[in-house]
Design a protein around this motif. Structure first.
Motif, PDB file in Angstrom:
ATOM      1  N   SER A  36       4.489   1.982   8.437  1.00  0.00           N
ATOM      2  CA  SER A  36       4.548   2.582   7.299  1.00  0.00           C
ATOM      3  C   SER A  36       3.624   3.678   7.125  1.00  0.00           C
ATOM      4  N   LEU A  37       2.689   3.509   6.461  1.00  0.00           N
ATOM      5  CA  LEU A  37       1.867   3.951   6.307  1.00  0.00           C
ATOM      6  C   LEU A  37       1.460   5.372   7.081  1.00  0.00           C
ATOM      7  N   GLU A  38       1.815   5.214   8.727  1.00  0.00           N
ATOM      8  CA  GLU A  38       2.053   6.818   9.676  1.00  0.00           C
ATOM      9  C   GLU A  38       2.921   7.279   8.897  1.00  0.00           C
ATOM     10  N   GLN A  39       4.000   7.094   8.384  1.00  0.00           N
ATOM     11  CA  GLN A  39       5.716   7.485   7.777  1.00  0.00           C
ATOM     12  C   GLN A  39       4.663   8.819   6.385  1.00  0.00           C
ATOM     13  N   LEU A  40       3.807   7.636   5.844  1.00  0.00           N
ATOM     14  CA  LEU A  40       3.276   8.109   4.486  1.00  0.00           C
ATOM     15  C   LEU A  40       2.995   9.466   4.709  1.00  0.00           C
ATOM     16  N   LYS A  41       2.335   9.751   5.616  1.00  0.00           N
ATOM     17  CA  LYS A  41       1.761  10.619   5.733  1.00  0.00           C
ATOM     18  C   LYS A  41       2.327  11.878   6.076  1.00  0.00           C
ATOM     19  N   GLN A  42       3.525  11.438   6.300  1.00  0.00           N
ATOM     20  CA  GLN A  42       4.184  12.871   6.736  1.00  0.00           C
ATOM     21  C   GLN A  42       4.778  13.340   5.367  1.00  0.00           C
ATOM     22  N   TYR A  43       5.313  12.627   4.445  1.00  0.00           N
ATOM     23  CA  TYR A  43       6.137  12.790   3.193  1.00  0.00           C
ATOM     24  C   TYR A  43       4.150  12.950   2.275  1.00  0.00           C
ATOM     25  N   VAL A  44       3.752  12.818   1.666  1.00  0.00           N
ATOM     26  CA  VAL A  44       2.559  13.117   0.999  1.00  0.00           C
ATOM     27  C   VAL A  44       1.760  14.008   1.759  1.00  0.00           C
ATOM     28  N   GLY A  45       1.346  14.839   0.820  1.00  0.00           N
ATOM     29  CA  GLY A  45      -0.279  15.414   0.841  1.00  0.00           C
ATOM     30  C   GLY A  45      -1.289  15.237   1.631  1.00  0.00           C
ATOM     31  N   LYS A  46      -2.956  15.764   2.032  1.00  0.00           N
ATOM     32  CA  LYS A  46      -3.020  15.416   2.076  1.00  0.00           C
ATOM     33  C   LYS A  46      -4.220  15.009   0.951  1.00  0.00           C
ATOM     34  N   GLU A  47      -3.989  14.413   0.227  1.00  0.00           N
ATOM     35  CA  GLU A  47      -4.596  13.155  -0.189  1.00  0.00           C
ATOM     36  C   GLU A  47      -4.666  12.141   0.506  1.00  0.00           C
ATOM     37  N   PHE A  48      -4.102  11.712   0.959  1.00  0.00           N
ATOM     38  CA  PHE A  48      -3.358  10.625   2.171  1.00  0.00           C
ATOM     39  C   PHE A  48      -4.139  10.281   3.520  1.00  0.00           C
ATOM     40  N   LEU A  67       1.157  -1.244   0.506  1.00  0.00           N
ATOM     41  CA  LEU A  67       0.324  -0.441  -0.230  1.00  0.00           C
ATOM     42  C   LEU A  67       1.169   1.035   0.183  1.00  0.00           C
ATOM     43  N   PRO A  68       1.829   1.365   1.010  1.00  0.00           N
ATOM     44  CA  PRO A  68       2.641   3.376   0.812  1.00  0.00           C
ATOM     45  C   PRO A  68       3.586   3.149  -0.246  1.00  0.00           C
ATOM     46  N   ASP A  69       3.619   1.989  -1.187  1.00  0.00           N
ATOM     47  CA  ASP A  69       4.314   2.381  -2.433  1.00  0.00           C
ATOM     48  C   ASP A  69       3.145   2.352  -3.317  1.00  0.00           C
ATOM     49  N   ILE A  70       2.260   1.535  -3.713  1.00  0.00           N
ATOM     50  CA  ILE A  70       0.875   2.190  -4.377  1.00  0.00           C
ATOM     51  C   ILE A  70       0.977   3.321  -4.342  1.00  0.00           C
ATOM     52  N   ILE A  71       0.673   3.294  -2.773  1.00  0.00           N
ATOM     53  CA  ILE A  71      -0.565   5.055  -2.977  1.00  0.00           C
ATOM     54  C   ILE A  71       0.945   5.669  -3.582  1.00  0.00           C
ATOM     55  N   GLY A  72       1.903   5.988  -2.880  1.00  0.00           N
ATOM     56  CA  GLY A  72       3.006   7.136  -2.924  1.00  0.00           C
ATOM     57  C   GLY A  72       3.162   7.293  -4.458  1.00  0.00           C
ATOM     58  N   ARG A  73       3.847   5.845  -5.428  1.00  0.00           N
ATOM     59  CA  ARG A  73       3.293   5.936  -6.705  1.00  0.00           C
ATOM     60  C   ARG A  73       2.168   6.756  -6.780  1.00  0.00           C
ATOM     61  N   ALA A  74       0.768   5.900  -7.049  1.00  0.00           N
ATOM     62  CA  ALA A  74      -0.201   6.749  -7.731  1.00  0.00           C
ATOM     63  C   ALA A  74      -0.346   8.080  -7.394  1.00  0.00           C
ATOM     64  N   LEU A  75       0.145   8.643  -6.922  1.00  0.00           N
ATOM     65  CA  LEU A  75      -0.432   9.933  -6.126  1.00  0.00           C
ATOM     66  C   LEU A  75       1.221  10.883  -6.854  1.00  0.00           C
ATOM     67  N   TYR A  76       2.473  10.234  -7.337  1.00  0.00           N
ATOM     68  CA  TYR A  76       3.112  11.139  -8.302  1.00  0.00           C
ATOM     69  C   TYR A  76       2.609  10.766  -9.519  1.00  0.00           C
ATOM     70  N   GLU A  77       2.250   9.245  -9.753  1.00  0.00           N
ATOM     71  CA  GLU A  77       1.911   9.187 -11.571  1.00  0.00           C
ATOM     72  C   GLU A  77       1.106  10.270 -11.550  1.00  0.00           C
ATOM     73  N   ASN A  78      -0.356  10.561 -11.355  1.00  0.00           N
ATOM     74  CA  ASN A  78      -1.874  10.759 -11.187  1.00  0.00           C
ATOM     75  C   ASN A  78      -1.742  12.438 -10.776  1.00  0.00           C
ATOM     76  N   ASP A  79      -0.279  12.929 -10.463  1.00  0.00           N
ATOM     77  CA  ASP A  79      -0.325  14.641  -9.956  1.00  0.00           C
ATOM     78  C   ASP A  79      -1.586  14.974  -9.145  1.00  0.00           C
ATOM     79  N   ASN A  80      -1.376  14.103  -8.085  1.00  0.00           N
ATOM     80  CA  ASN A  80      -2.240  13.587  -6.886  1.00  0.00           C
ATOM     81  C   ASN A  80      -3.928  14.533  -7.303  1.00  0.00           C
ATOM     82  N   GLN A  81      -4.077  13.660  -7.905  1.00  0.00           N
ATOM     83  CA  GLN A  81      -5.605  14.073  -8.702  1.00  0.00           C
ATOM     84  C   GLN A  81      -7.232  12.358  -8.013  1.00  0.00           C
ATOM     85  N   VAL A  82      -5.761  11.867  -6.882  1.00  0.00           N
ATOM     86  CA  VAL A  82      -6.615  11.639  -6.382  1.00  0.00           C
ATOM     87  C   VAL A  82      -7.008  11.110  -4.704  1.00  0.00           C
ATOM     88  N   ASN A  83      -7.385  10.587  -4.054  1.00  0.00           N
ATOM     89  CA  ASN A  83      -7.649  10.716  -2.429  1.00  0.00           C
ATOM     90  C   ASN A  83      -7.137   8.852  -2.163  1.00  0.00           C
TER      91      ASN A  83
END
Ligand code: ADP
Length: 477
Positions: free
Chosen positions: A342-354, A312-328
């Motif tokens: 890992s999921l808690e950490q991901l919140k620090q790195y991506v925006g409010k889309e996750f 999940l962390p990689d799917i979410i990180g990559r999908a947000l990057y590839e789709n220019d954050n156009q998905v939550n």
């Protein structure tokens, strides 16, 4: 013609919703007996008496009291019956003070002792009845010693002719323990010891596959898969294939009903699915800080490798990057601490889309099924999967890896009559490709809404599956 009148079936399980639920096993055992009862069966459930809210909030009567040996230990046990038929069938809680009265269901150092004692006490109790049930239906390894014990333990000689059925909800968990504690099982015919063994240890699931009169799995697709991927039991499944069949789980449409669900913000049907889902999506967006115009992809489930949760962390990180954050993305789950971290950490790195909710929350799960646009299931193993069935019922497009029950229940919207999104591999690449397809579909709102209406009209109710179980019990007469 099926005749179930008066047939008495005793289900033995570690979980039963709403008493205690960890996953799909609880949902199934909370629903199937109710539907069997509606078809004219006398369906009963016996489960451990955990220290749960259900126990506090309901009334019980004491129907049996006794004591039993488990190895060198003597246990006193009580059987309590729920008084008001609240679940639509007779519910019995088996209380062993100091052993089963835990707050949780699994995960204790003495789980082996807890579940062996539970099974011994269940058979002691059944052997004390004036009559015999028409079948004992065991669920997963926690009741897997029962078919052996009922057939070969000297003290249960009176139960020898009672048919036993095993349903495998998940073959990944088998409950193995060493032969050094074989004396925890009441004295049995030593010539039959091989029926307990698999790979040099006592394996309750393997033993149940060998000793049950019939074995079912929770979907036909999973049945086939077990012949080549069953966590070490493949050859056993192949050799017992003749008595095995797959019966697809249903869903309890009285609990999972988007029109009557008081855990969601607004009830809706296929007719007003657009406004109904939007109201529930708004509720989720308020809580989790999402932009409601973007598609919302959610995951609900145990955060474990089998569910593909580590991806999940990689799917979410990559999908947000590839789709220019156009998905939550929203994740509800608990499990492996590393995945949670890992999921808690991901919140620090991506925006409010996750966002994520780490923990178990039944009410939130209902709101997520109702308010999400897509439900992601990148499972490596999925015996049936209930999440995709709930999401279909709530008009949420399931995005599933083609495996087990997911393959049996979701047709890709690119295929004839399809409504979901399927991908072949539990990989970041495949899942991200599917997120791309989901975003495309979300842009074509007319098409999405047609699919939502189609999904909500599909019938995955228990009636059909319950009839198949009744046919199976009948074949044992
Ligand atoms: P499994 O039994 O392998 O966990 P299933 O798809 O058969 O998977 O069933 C999962 C059930 O558990 C569903 O009812 C799902 O909504 C529920 N569930 C799983 N995790 C959570 C959670 N963290 N909070 C609420 N419900 C959950």
């Amino acid at each position: 013609m099926l005749n179930a009148d008066g047939m008495e079936i005793l289900h033995v399980s570690a979980e039963c919703y709403p008493v205690a639920k960890v996953g799909g096993l609880g949902d199934v055992v909370g629903a199937l007996p109710k539907y069997e009862q509606e078809e004219g069966c006398i369906a009963k459930v016996v489960m451990p008496c955990y220290k749960t809210k259900f126990l506090e909030n309901n009334e019980f009567e004491l129907v049996h009291q006794a004591g039993t040996w488990v190895g060198p230990s003597w246990f006193h046990f009580n059987v309590l019956k729920e008084k008001t038929n609240k679940l639509g069938f007779d519910l019995y809680l088996l209380d062993i003070p100091g052993l089963l009265d835990t707050e949780g269901v699994y995960g204790y150092a003495n789980d082996t002792e807890r579940f062996v004692a539970f099974q011994v006490a269940v058979l002691d109790w059944v052997a004390s009845w004036q009559h015999r049930p028409d079948a004992i239906h065991c669920h997963d390894h926690h009741s897997g010693l029962i078919p052996f014990m009922a057939s070969y333990c000297l003290k249960y000689i009176s139960l020898r002719a009672v048919p036993t059925v095993l349903t495998i909800h998940n073959a990944q968990y088998q409950g193995q323990f060493g032969w050094d504690i074989m004396h925890w099982i009441p004295a049995f015919d030593p010539w039959k010891a091989g029926l307990l063994d698999w790979g040099g240890v006592i394996n309750p699931l393997a033993s149940a596959i060998k000793c049950s009169w019939r074995v079912t799995t929770v979907s036909p697709g999973y049945m086939e898969e077990l012949t080549y991927a069953a966590n070490g039991l493949e050859s056993l499944i192949r050799s017992e294939r003749a008595k095995c069949s797959g019966i697809l789980n249903g869903i309890d449409t009285s609990v999972w009903d988007p029109q009557q669900d008081d855990m969601i913000r607004k009830g809706y049907s296929a007719r007003n699915v657009v406004s109904g889902k939007l109201a529930n999506k708004k509720a989720l967006c308020e809580v989790f800080g999402f932009d409601e115009d973007k598609p919302l992809v959610s995951f609900i489930g145990r955060l474990v490798y089998d569910k593909g949760a580590d991806l999940l962390p990689d799917i979410i990180g990559r999908a947000l990057y590839e789709n220019d954050n156009q998905v939550n993305f929203l994740v509800l789950g608990s499990g492996d601490p590393h995945i949670e971290w890992s999921l808690e950490q991901l919140k620090q790195y991506v925006g409010k889309e996750f966002n994520t909710y780490i923990g178990y929350n039944e009410a939130l799960s209902h709101l997520i099924y109702a308010g999400s646009d897509f439900l992601l299931m990148p499972s490596r193993v999925e015996p049936c999967g209930l999440n995709q069935l709930y999401s279909l019922r709530y008009g949420t497009v399931p995005m599933v890896r083609s495996i087990g029950g997911l393959k049996d229940t979701v047709i890709d919207f690119g295929d004839e009559g399809g409504y979901g999104i399927r991908f072949d591999h539990p990989s970041v690449w495949d899942a991200c490709y599917s997120v791309g397809r989901a975003i495309e579909l979300y842009r074509n709102r007319a098409h999405l809404n047609t699919l939502r209406r189609l999904m909500m009209k599909l019938d995955f109710s228990w009636q059909r599956s319950a009839m198949q179980y009744l046919d199976l019990y009948n074949s044992l007469k």
